[in-house]
Motif scaffolding. Structure first.
Motif, PDB file in Angstrom:
ATOM      1  N   ILE A 193      11.011   6.998  -9.309  1.00 46.20           N
ATOM      2  CA  ILE A 193       9.895   6.045  -9.855  1.00 46.20           C
ATOM      3  C   ILE A 193      10.643   4.638 -10.083  1.00 46.20           C
ATOM      4  N   ARG A 194      11.860   4.824 -10.700  1.00 44.81           N
ATOM      5  CA  ARG A 194      12.600   3.718 -11.079  1.00 44.81           C
ATOM      6  C   ARG A 194      12.885   2.529  -9.764  1.00 44.81           C
ATOM      7  N   ASN A 195      13.289   3.479  -8.964  1.00 49.68           N
ATOM      8  CA  ASN A 195      13.778   2.520  -7.556  1.00 49.68           C
ATOM      9  C   ASN A 195      12.244   2.068  -6.823  1.00 49.68           C
ATOM     10  N   GLY A 196      11.359   2.780  -7.058  1.00 49.56           N
ATOM     11  CA  GLY A 196       9.806   2.386  -6.558  1.00 49.56           C
ATOM     12  C   GLY A 196       9.517   1.035  -7.081  1.00 49.56           C
ATOM     13  N   GLY A 197       9.812   1.287  -8.428  1.00 50.12           N
ATOM     14  CA  GLY A 197       9.192   0.225  -9.379  1.00 50.12           C
ATOM     15  C   GLY A 197       9.911  -0.995  -9.075  1.00 50.12           C
ATOM     16  N   ARG A 198      11.189  -0.807  -8.673  1.00 57.85           N
ATOM     17  CA  ARG A 198      12.096  -1.894  -8.427  1.00 57.85           C
ATOM     18  C   ARG A 198      11.543  -2.421  -7.005  1.00 57.85           C
ATOM     19  N   THR A 233       0.807  -1.211  -0.016  1.00 55.70           N
ATOM     20  CA  THR A 233      -0.008   0.055   0.087  1.00 55.70           C
ATOM     21  C   THR A 233       0.863   1.243   0.145  1.00 55.70           C
ATOM     22  N   PRO A 234       1.873   1.485   0.926  1.00 52.40           N
ATOM     23  CA  PRO A 234       2.682   2.591   0.893  1.00 52.40           C
ATOM     24  C   PRO A 234       3.315   2.889  -0.476  1.00 52.40           C
ATOM     25  N   LEU A 235       3.752   1.782  -0.899  1.00 50.92           N
ATOM     26  CA  LEU A 235       4.588   1.557  -2.228  1.00 50.92           C
ATOM     27  C   LEU A 235       3.669   2.044  -3.123  1.00 50.92           C
ATOM     28  N   GLY A 236       2.584   1.741  -3.232  1.00 48.73           N
ATOM     29  CA  GLY A 236       1.413   2.081  -4.201  1.00 48.73           C
ATOM     30  C   GLY A 236       1.245   3.593  -4.206  1.00 48.73           C
ATOM     31  N   HIS A 239       1.949   9.052  -6.344  1.00 54.12           N
ATOM     32  CA  HIS A 239       2.260  10.590  -6.224  1.00 54.12           C
ATOM     33  C   HIS A 239       3.402  10.845  -6.994  1.00 54.12           C
ATOM     34  N   SER A 240       4.610  10.105  -7.032  1.00 56.52           N
ATOM     35  CA  SER A 240       5.834  10.610  -7.796  1.00 56.52           C
ATOM     36  C   SER A 240       5.490  10.594  -9.366  1.00 56.52           C
ATOM     37  N   THR A 241       4.577   9.877  -9.733  1.00 61.96           N
ATOM     38  CA  THR A 241       4.365   9.717 -11.230  1.00 61.96           C
ATOM     39  C   THR A 241       3.481  11.151 -11.581  1.00 61.96           C
ATOM     40  N   PHE A 242       2.628  11.359 -10.543  1.00 63.72           N
ATOM     41  CA  PHE A 242       1.750  12.753 -10.621  1.00 63.72           C
ATOM     42  C   PHE A 242       2.455  13.950 -10.705  1.00 63.72           C
ATOM     43  N   LEU A 243       3.644  13.923  -9.824  1.00 59.56           N
ATOM     44  CA  LEU A 243       4.444  14.896  -9.766  1.00 59.56           C
ATOM     45  C   LEU A 243       5.236  15.072 -10.886  1.00 59.56           C
ATOM     46  N   ARG A 244       5.990  14.201 -11.403  1.00 62.00           N
ATOM     47  CA  ARG A 244       6.542  14.244 -12.870  1.00 62.00           C
ATOM     48  C   ARG A 244       5.837  14.838 -13.921  1.00 62.00           C
ATOM     49  N   VAL A 262       3.613  17.206 -13.579  1.00 67.49           N
ATOM     50  CA  VAL A 262       3.327  18.668 -13.225  1.00 67.49           C
ATOM     51  C   VAL A 262       4.768  19.607 -13.005  1.00 67.49           C
ATOM     52  N   ILE A 263       5.750  18.983 -12.754  1.00 63.92           N
ATOM     53  CA  ILE A 263       6.871  19.508 -11.981  1.00 63.92           C
ATOM     54  C   ILE A 263       7.826  19.998 -13.164  1.00 63.92           C
ATOM     55  N   ASP A 264       8.422  21.150 -12.911  1.00 61.09           N
ATOM     56  CA  ASP A 264       9.356  21.492 -13.754  1.00 61.09           C
ATOM     57  C   ASP A 264      10.285  20.459 -14.280  1.00 61.09           C
ATOM     58  N   GLU A 265      10.784  20.570 -15.463  1.00 64.16           N
ATOM     59  CA  GLU A 265      11.508  19.614 -16.136  1.00 64.16           C
ATOM     60  C   GLU A 265      12.922  19.239 -15.410  1.00 64.16           C
ATOM     61  N   LYS A 266      13.343  20.522 -14.895  1.00 62.17           N
ATOM     62  CA  LYS A 266      14.893  20.228 -14.109  1.00 62.17           C
ATOM     63  C   LYS A 266      14.682  19.136 -13.073  1.00 62.17           C
ATOM     64  N   TYR A 267      13.500  18.720 -12.598  1.00 60.44           N
ATOM     65  CA  TYR A 267      13.404  17.846 -11.514  1.00 60.44           C
ATOM     66  C   TYR A 267      13.101  16.450 -11.955  1.00 60.44           C
ATOM     67  N   HIS A 268      13.040  16.288 -13.090  1.00 58.20           N
ATOM     68  CA  HIS A 268      12.725  14.950 -13.801  1.00 58.20           C
ATOM     69  C   HIS A 268      13.672  14.054 -13.516  1.00 58.20           C
ATOM     70  N   GLU A 269      14.819  14.158 -13.579  1.00 57.33           N
ATOM     71  CA  GLU A 269      15.772  13.193 -13.458  1.00 57.33           C
ATOM     72  C   GLU A 269      15.717  12.539 -11.891  1.00 57.33           C
ATOM     73  N   GLN A 270      15.538  13.636 -10.965  1.00 62.49           N
ATOM     74  CA  GLN A 270      15.362  13.008  -9.560  1.00 62.49           C
ATOM     75  C   GLN A 270      14.091  12.132  -9.442  1.00 62.49           C
ATOM     76  N   LEU A 271      13.127  12.923  -9.833  1.00 64.04           N
ATOM     77  CA  LEU A 271      11.814  11.834  -9.919  1.00 64.04           C
ATOM     78  C   LEU A 271      11.872  10.596 -10.667  1.00 64.04           C
ATOM     79  N   ASP A 272      12.677  10.492 -11.680  1.00 65.37           N
ATOM     80  CA  ASP A 272      12.956   9.165 -12.537  1.00 65.37           C
ATOM     81  C   ASP A 272      13.343   8.080 -11.519  1.00 65.37           C
ATOM     82  N   ILE A 273      14.409   8.790 -10.709  1.00 65.33           N
ATOM     83  CA  ILE A 273      15.270   7.725  -9.933  1.00 65.33           C
ATOM     84  C   ILE A 273      14.119   7.090  -8.844  1.00 65.33           C
TER      85      ILE A 273
END
Ligand code: ADP
Length: 420
Positions: free
Chosen positions: A228-233, A200-203, A208-213, A215-226
């Motif tokens: 999301i990727r590790n959350g996926g893992r 549940t918390p992982l979901g 939320h991080s997918t949603f943030l990505r 709407v958020i400024d592109e310069k933060y995409h790299e951090q959010l991708d990390i």
């Protein structure tokens, strides 16, 4: 004792031992041994005591029927008893009149409503070490115990010692099994609770991080991708855990539907082309039967194939090669994933499908993973009545293959065949 009588005694001793060899119930054997011992030594009674490491006392394991209820629960101390002396000194002890001997442990008489006069105690020895004591009590007509009696009891004692040792070993094996079962149950509970509580918390984190990505400024995409990727893992690990758990608790169900098998395998292989390219690995698909249609649970088969390809990519060096072969074999679909990677030592091969098994120590290896990928793949194939296996040459590469029944009827037939 006359020679004739002596001969008869030995004959009946041998006969008893011969008969008892075929009896498997220890209690029956021990009861027969004590009655033969009383008879041959001309004693009123005989009993067998076993040393219990847990409390440091001797316990009766065979007593005459007439005072069994009264004495069988008595714990006999080593220091103040005749049996204890024989045990501790690993030597026979004959007492013709127990009332004159300090070592006599009177509680047995009191509780058993019995009067002991004379005792012959013989230790039960295993490789010279005492494991218990065999006692004959009250030689009839107030006669004295002699060497002949001691020999009879010693002969029976050597036989009884083996039984006592077996009883101890069996008890130890049972205790170890119970401890293992308990640990296995704890492990299962832990897996079930952890995977359930993490999901549940992982979901929420992923959602939320997918949603943030978005709407958020592109310069933060790299951090959010990390994130999301590790959350996926993490999600993958949790799913693997619950997949194994569900299968083992019998909660897993398969939803069968007809689909094109080559299409499914192509879709999965395509999804790995990106990672293959990153490692400069050639990932080639070889479909021998393009029209192969199959009835199975596509989602579960996808998990199995994906885990095999993922492993091939993890354990193959840069610029290596992976081939995925799809073919029809009579009433089965066969998939083979071949790589020219690091390979698997032969002593590990039989265990790699076990839960949490990893060839390299988790602490030293460079790859992630929890040793669950292959056990999950096996679970998925087993659920379909299929068979999965691996072959490998260390340093040269590995080959993982599975056979999957083509439809429901074949699934039933295969289950009977593979699980027979
Ligand atoms: P993990 O997810 O930790 O890799 P798996 O159950 O998928 O666990 O695999 C178990 C172990 O089997 C791996 O840790 C690895 O040592 C070995 N293994 C699996 N696939 C391959 C392969 N294609 N080549 C070499 N070793 C492999």
């Amino acid at each position: 004792m006359t020679n004739n009588k002596r001969f008869q005694n030995y004959e009946s001793l041998l006969e008893t031992l011969r008969d008892l060899r075929t009896e498997s119930d220890y209690q029956t054997v021990l009861q027969s041994v004590i009655s033969v011992a009383s008879e041959l030594t001309m004693s009123e009674a005989a009993s067998i005591l076993k040393y219990d490491e847990a409390d440091g006392y001797l316990h009766f394991i065979a007593t005459p029927f007439f005072n069994r209820d009264a004495i069988q629960d008595i714990r006999v101390p080593l220091d103040e008893s005749i049996a204890g002396w024989a045990y501790q000194n690993a030597r026979n002890l004959v007492i013709q009149n127990v009332k004159d001997d300090q070592r006599f442990y009177s509680e047995i008489d009191q509780k058993g409503k019995f009067q002991t006069h004379s005792v012959l105690a013989v230790p039960l020895l295993i490789k010279g070490q005492p494991v218990g004591v065999f006692e004959a009590v009250n030689k009839t007509s107030r006669a004295h115990y002699n060497g002949e009696d001691a020999l009879i009891l010693e002969t029976l004692a050597s036989y009884v010692a083996v039984i006592v040792e077996n009883m101890t070993l069996e008890k130890r094996a049972e205790q170890m099994q119970a401890a293992t079962d308990q640990l296995e149950q704890m492990k299962k509970n832990f897996i079930a609770i952890a995977s359930h509580e993490l999901r549940t918390p992982l979901g929420l984190i992923l959602g939320h991080s997918t949603f943030l990505r978005e709407v958020i400024d592109e310069k933060y995409h790299e951090q959010l991708d990390i994130i999301i990727r590790n959350g996926g893992r993490l999600k993958e690990i949790v799913e693997n855990l619950s997949n194994v758990e569900n299968f083992q608790s019998g909660a897993a169900r398969i939803r069968m539907a007809k689909f094109s098998f080559p299409n499914l395998v192509t879709k999965i292989a395509d999804s790995f082309q990106g990672s293959a390219k990153e490692k400069k690995i050639s990932l080639r698909l070889d479909i021998k039967d393009p029209d192969l249609s199959i009835e199975a649970d596509a989602e579960k088969i996808e998990i199995a194939i994906a885990n095999l390809i993922k492993n091939a990519l993890s354990f193959t060096h840069e610029e290596g090669h992976i081939a995925v072969l799809v073919e029809k074999k009579t009433r089965y679909a066969k998939v083979t994933v071949i790589d020219d990677g690091i390979g698997i030592p032969s002593e590990d091969l039989s265990q790699i499908f076990d839960r949490f098994y990893q060839v390299e120590s988790h602490l030293t290896r460079q790859h992630g993973g929890m040793g669950l990928g292959l056990s999950v793949a096996k679970v998925m194939i087993d659920l379909h009545g299929g068979k999965i296996w691996a072959e490998s040459t260390p340093g040269k590469g590995s080959q993982f293959a599975f056979l999957l029944p083509l439809d429901r009827d074949q699934l039933v037939a295969a289950q009977q065949f593979f699980q027979a």
